[in-house]
Design an enzyme around this catalytic site. Structure first.
Site, PDB file in Angstrom:
ATOM      1  N   ASP A  46       0.879  -1.178   0.000  1.00 34.04           N
ATOM      2  CA  ASP A  46       0.000   0.000   0.000  1.00 34.04           C
ATOM      3  C   ASP A  46       0.915   1.225   0.000  1.00 34.04           C
ATOM      4  O   ASP A  46       2.136   1.086   0.174  1.00 34.04           O
ATOM      5  CB  ASP A  46      -0.935   0.003   1.221  1.00 34.04           C
TER       6      ASP A  46
ATOM      7  N   HIS B  81      -3.740   2.680  -4.463  1.00 32.01           N
ATOM      8  CA  HIS B  81      -2.938   2.434  -3.254  1.00 32.01           C
ATOM      9  C   HIS B  81      -1.515   2.005  -3.598  1.00 32.01           C
ATOM     10  O   HIS B  81      -0.992   1.047  -3.007  1.00 32.01           O
ATOM     11  CB  HIS B  81      -3.621   1.370  -2.378  1.00 32.01           C
TER      12      HIS B  81
ATOM     13  N   GLU C 197     -10.474   1.791  -4.636  1.00 34.01           N
ATOM     14  CA  GLU C 197     -10.236   3.214  -4.399  1.00 34.01           C
ATOM     15  C   GLU C 197      -9.211   3.875  -5.313  1.00 34.01           C
ATOM     16  O   GLU C 197      -8.548   4.823  -4.900  1.00 34.01           O
ATOM     17  CB  GLU C 197      -9.846   3.449  -2.925  1.00 34.01           C
TER      18      GLU C 197
HETATM   19  C1  ACM Z   1     -10.955  -0.839   1.539  1.00 39.05           C
HETATM   20  O1  ACM Z   1     -11.362  -0.710   2.702  1.00 39.05           O
HETATM   21  N1  ACM Z   1     -10.536   0.221   0.868  1.00 39.05           N
HETATM   22  C2  ACM Z   1     -10.935  -2.127   0.874  1.00 39.05           C
END
Ligand code: ACM
Ligand code: ZN
Length: 656
Positions: free
Chosen positions: A160, A237, A297
């Site tokens: 991440d 991410h 995201e």
């Molecule tokens: C997440 O909580 N963005 C998978």
């Protein structure tokens, strides 16, 4: 004296002989458990029978996955017999015995027969190791609890923005640079501009698992019949990757300079090849059927102007950035399938079209899981409102750092993953996720994980109709108490506050039901009950997520019309602060009153003595108020100009 001691000892032994531990302590609660005549000592001999004819007959008719983990444990005389179809089933049975022995201490085990099997095949926990890295021994310590709970999947979030956590030989900068940052905690790092560091240099914080670490974790997990699923995030991410290898980042519109967002560039051949190479190394290490590729995201903003992304969209006839993301994910779906593995991803991989072989981890809500299942995809449920076990579980004043909604043990337990699924054939199971942005220590991790992970285990194993929170909670207390004696730090249910008491109390006051005019708007993200929220008499709970707290990403400026001229002696309000979520207390409150709504006067001002770090509390700010007559009350609350105090949250404006 000697005689007295003898009596005491005899009494203690006698008491011990009455203290029997039986299946009623177990989490998850077994499908069926019968007490038999008699008892035995905890050092009972264990005999294992795998594939016996009688047991085969007993599991006939169970789904394959359930039969595989099914066991019968019979404790009688001086022997405990474990019957199962597989080593895995036998292990689950031995864990029931082990669990009862742990609880039993020096006492006696009740003679009993347990016949047991799981409701769902995937019963997992996810640990985020990027935001705060934890070492191999930490993982092994948690596996010890997972196996007792018959949890069978450990999902490791290994990459991440905040740090890459796995050795990758072909891309050494991912560990020598992307695994290190200039701040120890995620919060400091996030607030100071996301700076990375170099391995071995002073002031570098972070770390990663070597391949040998991973092999050791996998060996322990395999012994416990726990599958470890690695997650390698793409395309969002991934700031740490783009910083280490700028060729994986998007370009600016002139095509000359990299643009560093959290997203990889799906137009970049280098990014595509790099992640295939990394997956090769990951597949070599991890035997799991599923490989998680993240997929959540991605902001996709840079993709709109990046010449490489635009060229990719044109070449493949992709109409927007969602389809570009879908195309990118499909490349890995095909790649993993070619290696005999299956792609697993967060539910955003549905955007722009779901890759044909993909399995969906539904985290934003329950609907995405149900939609994916209806379209013929396997799904694993991790909806954040029930399964994000990093969220606040009690009075925040007693807990320290947190963000997100109120998620006590009772709420986790109340979740049924089958809810919303007309047909559960594609529902593989559920998982508790523990994100660690606000989990800076091992102690805090365990405090958040347990006992809520127990609830995940019981939901996944025990038939829904046999579950009850009242039955579960005392067992959870027993296990957390026992864990403490083994050096874990679970949340202490004996000290649980429960929901903010005010939440169940309706306030009656002069402004109740009165019209509020918003001179500055509330946030559409946190409207609570909209225009009636501040005068509906309802008070909020411990956190800002919910029906009662109204959020403002500005100062607050509202006018209440009391309907007629009234005698006023008090104006006050409740505020909520949660600095982790960038919500602060106001620094100043101003109240003005008017008979006609035009001419306001009689300003009362209160300076609020709040510290930058004041967090999690609910304050009632009492205006030091001069009694007066008025029909209109204008109420203003001013934000701090401190960094990360962007929001104000208020549940009720109280006028008396
Ligand atoms: C997440 O909580 N963005 C998978
Ligand atoms: Zn791009």
């Amino acid at each position: 004296m000697k005689h007295f001691l003898t009596i005491l000892l005899a009494a203690a032994l006698c008491f011990d002989s009455f203290a029997q531990t039986g299946p009623d302590v177990l989490i998850p609660k077994p499908v069926s458990a019968t007490l038999l005549q008699g008892e035995t000592s905890a050092d009972v001999a264990v005999k294992t029978v795998i594939g016996g004819r009688k047991f085969k007959a007993a599991v006939k008719g169970l789904p394959d996955y359930a039969a595989k983990e099914a066991y019968r444990l019979t404790i009688k005389g001086k022997t405990a017999v474990v019957e199962a179809l597989t080593e895995e089933g036998a292990y689950r049975g031995k864990m029931s015995l082990e669990y009862m022995k742990l609880m039993c201490g020096d006492g006696r085990l009740a003679a009993c027969e347990i016949f047991d099997y799981p409701r769902l095949r995937h019963r997992g926990l996810m640990f985020d190791l990027s935001r705060h890295f934890r070492d191999k021994d930490f993982i092994l310590k948690q596996i010890r609890i997972m196996e007792l709970l018959k949890l069978n999947v450990l999902h490791l979030h290994l990459t991440d923005d905040a740090g890459w956590r796995i050795q990758t030989d072909k891309y050494p900068l991912l560990t020598s640079r992307a695994a290190w940052r200039d701040k120890a905690t995620w919060k400091e790092w996030d607030e100071s501009g996301h700076n990375y560091a170099v391995e071995g240099e002073p002031g570098a914080f972070g770390g990663y698992f070597t391949k040998d670490d991973i092999r050791e974790i996998l060996a322990h997990a395999a012994k416990s019949h726990i599958t470890v699923i690695p997650e390698i995030e793409l395309p969002g991410h991934s700031l740490e990757v783009t910083k280490a290898y700028p060729g994986t980042a998007c370009l600016d519109s002139t095509g000359t300079r990299p643009v560093f967002t959290s997203d990889l560039c799906p137009g970049s051949d280098e990014a595509l090849q790099m992640f295939k190479d990394i997956l090769d190394e990951v597949i070599d290490l991890f035997p799991s059927e599923f490989i998680h590729i993240g997929g959540d995201e991605a902001a996709k903003t840079a993709w709109k102007t990046c010449p490489r992304c635009i060229a990719r969209m044109k070449k493949h006839g992709l109409k927007d950035v969602d389809e570009l993301q879908s195309w990118f994910v499909r490349q890995f779906d095909e790649y993993l399938a070619s290696k005999g593995r299956r792609l697993l991803g967060w539910d955003e991989i549905m955007q722009g079209g779901l890759a044909p072989g993909a399995t969906v981890m539904s985290w934003r809500d329950t609907e995405h899981g149900a939609i994916a299942a209806a379209a013929g995809h396997d799904v694993i449920m991790t909806p954040c409102n029930w399964c994000y076990i990093n969220r606040n579980q009690d009075n925040p004043l007693a807990l320290g750092e947190f963000v997100g909604g109120y998620l006590p043990l009772s709420r986790v337990y109340a979740y049924d993953p089958a809810d919303g699924f007309p047909d559960t054939s594609r529902l593989l199971g559920l998982q508790g996720n523990l994100w660690t942005e606000h989990v800076p220590t091992v102690e805090n991790f365990e405090f958040k994980a347990y006992p809520r992970a127990f609830a995940i285990a019981e939901i996944g194993w025990t038939p829904q109709e046999q579950r009850s929170f009242d039955g579960f909670r005392p067992r959870a207390v027993l296990l957390t108490d026992k864990m403490r004696s083994f050096g874990y730090n679970p949340f202490d249910l004996n000290k649980e506050w429960g929901e903010r008491p005010e939440k169940s109390i309706e306030l009656n006051h002069l402004a109740r039901g009165c019209k509020v005019t918003y001179n500055l708007p509330y946030s559409s993200q946190y409207p609570a009950e909209g225009e009636s929220a501040l005068t509906n008499g309802l008070q909020g709970g411990w956190t800002y997520v919910g029906d009662c707290w109204q959020g403002f990403q500005s100062d607050i400026d509202v006018t209440v019309d009391l309907g007629k001229i009234q005698q006023i002696s008090f104006v006050g309000a409740h505020f909520l602060a949660n600095i982790g979520a960038w919500i602060g207390f106001p620094v100043k409150i101003q109240v003005l009153t008017s008979p006609d709504g035009v001419n306001f006067a009689d300003t009362t001002e209160v300076l609020c003595q709040v510290k930058a770090t004041d967090d999690g509390a609910v304050y009632t700010l009492l205006g030091d108020f001069k009694e007066r007559q008025a029909r209109y009350v204008r109420f203003k609350a001013f934000r701090s100009d401190r960094k990360f105090h962007d929001w104000l949250f208020i549940d009720e404006l109280i006028i008396k």
